[in-house]
Motif scaffolding. Sequence first.
Motif, PDB file in Angstrom:
ATOM      1  N   LEU A 121       0.984  -1.169   0.073  1.00 50.26           N
ATOM      2  CA  LEU A 121       0.094   0.086   0.036  1.00 50.26           C
ATOM      3  C   LEU A 121       0.984   1.159   0.116  1.00 50.26           C
ATOM      4  CD1 LEU A 121      -2.837   1.255  -0.040  1.00 50.26           C
ATOM      5  CD2 LEU A 121      -3.054   0.990   2.807  1.00 50.26           C
ATOM      6  N   LYS A 130       0.619   3.928  -2.869  1.00 42.60           N
ATOM      7  CA  LYS A 130       0.241   5.406  -2.769  1.00 42.60           C
ATOM      8  C   LYS A 130       1.349   6.538  -3.262  1.00 42.60           C
ATOM      9  CE  LYS A 130      -2.694   4.898   1.229  1.00 42.60           C
ATOM     10  NZ  LYS A 130      -2.839   5.261   2.711  1.00 42.60           N
ATOM     11  N   ARG A 164      -7.315  -2.312   3.306  1.00 47.97           N
ATOM     12  CA  ARG A 164      -6.169  -1.722   2.767  1.00 47.97           C
ATOM     13  C   ARG A 164      -6.512  -1.717   1.193  1.00 47.97           C
ATOM     14  NH1 ARG A 164      -1.228  -5.023   5.152  1.00 47.97           N
ATOM     15  NH2 ARG A 164      -3.012  -6.456   5.811  1.00 47.97           N
ATOM     16  N   THR A 186      -9.173  -1.049  -0.036  1.00 49.00           N
ATOM     17  CA  THR A 186     -10.135  -0.017  -0.262  1.00 49.00           C
ATOM     18  C   THR A 186      -9.323   1.420  -0.413  1.00 49.00           C
ATOM     19  OG1 THR A 186     -12.017  -1.020   1.018  1.00 49.00           O
ATOM     20  CG2 THR A 186     -12.070   1.506   0.819  1.00 49.00           C
ATOM     21  N   GLN A 187      -8.232   1.722   0.717  1.00 50.69           N
ATOM     22  CA  GLN A 187      -7.464   2.627   0.648  1.00 50.69           C
ATOM     23  C   GLN A 187      -6.795   3.050  -0.732  1.00 50.69           C
ATOM     24  OE1 GLN A 187      -4.739   3.119   4.079  1.00 50.69           O
ATOM     25  NE2 GLN A 187      -6.496   2.015   5.255  1.00 50.69           N
ATOM     26  N   GLN A 194      -8.828   4.146  -3.379  1.00 50.27           N
ATOM     27  CA  GLN A 194      -8.881   5.689  -3.253  1.00 50.27           C
ATOM     28  C   GLN A 194      -7.883   6.302  -3.968  1.00 50.27           C
ATOM     29  OE1 GLN A 194      -9.843   5.781   0.820  1.00 50.27           O
ATOM     30  NE2 GLN A 194     -11.947   5.408   0.752  1.00 50.27           N
ATOM     31  N   THR A 198     -11.916   5.487  11.001  1.00 55.84           N
ATOM     32  CA  THR A 198     -11.466   5.982   9.899  1.00 55.84           C
ATOM     33  C   THR A 198     -10.778   5.020   8.909  1.00 55.84           C
ATOM     34  OG1 THR A 198      -9.083   5.940  11.250  1.00 55.84           O
ATOM     35  CG2 THR A 198     -10.727   7.959  11.425  1.00 55.84           C
ATOM     36  N   ASN A 199     -10.851   3.425   9.373  1.00 53.30           N
ATOM     37  CA  ASN A 199     -10.603   2.572   8.459  1.00 53.30           C
ATOM     38  C   ASN A 199      -9.042   2.576   8.332  1.00 53.30           C
ATOM     39  OD1 ASN A 199     -11.101   0.106   7.330  1.00 53.30           O
ATOM     40  ND2 ASN A 199     -11.229   1.046   5.370  1.00 53.30           N
ATOM     41  N   SER A 200      -8.275   3.136   9.168  1.00 54.30           N
ATOM     42  CA  SER A 200      -6.696   3.005   9.307  1.00 54.30           C
ATOM     43  C   SER A 200      -6.371   2.779  10.667  1.00 54.30           C
ATOM     44  CB  SER A 200      -6.334   4.497   8.697  1.00 54.30           C
ATOM     45  OG  SER A 200      -6.610   5.585   9.586  1.00 54.30           O
TER      46      SER A 200
END
Length: 176
Positions: A31, A35, A58, A60-61, A64, A144-146
């Motif tokens: 990830l 990013k 992850r 999903t992140q 995004q 926050t899904n983190s």
Amino acid sequence: MGQADAPRILDVRTPAEFRGAHIPGSYNVPLDLLKEHRAELAAHLDEHVVLVCRSGARATQAEQALSSVPSALPQLHILSGGLTAWEQAGAPVSRGEAKWELERQVRLVAGSLVLLFILLSTILPWTKWLAGLIGAGLTLAALTNSCLMGMMLAKLPYNREKSPDMRDVIRDLTKP
């Protein structure tokens, strides 16, 4: 991935997690690396892409991050339930050296800290607030899904196996 129209599967877990178990034919793009190089990576993905992690958070992140690129991929998908659901469905998995997944490490560290602080609170009453901070951190991580603790644990030597180089990832993705 024998079919020409088969989706590219990008596994965004850590190299250690990927080495432990992954979908055959998938590419490891952690990830953080995804990013950092999302525009460069997106430029080399012109087909269906399935993003995979352990449970979907992850991935999903990653979706995004890739979607934020102006020339974002039109066909991004997340493997619902992640590798866990894939395995439960009886789908094929390539296995290597097993290591604890980050989520399991977070549960161990958070649970141990809460237990320690509660036990310490019998001697030092103020340490109960440290246990409360761990609980607040876990609540914030869910909302926050983190997970800050997970990100910190990912940097430990146990989890810092050699991460793929983006040039190698792109070379592998563009192979015929």
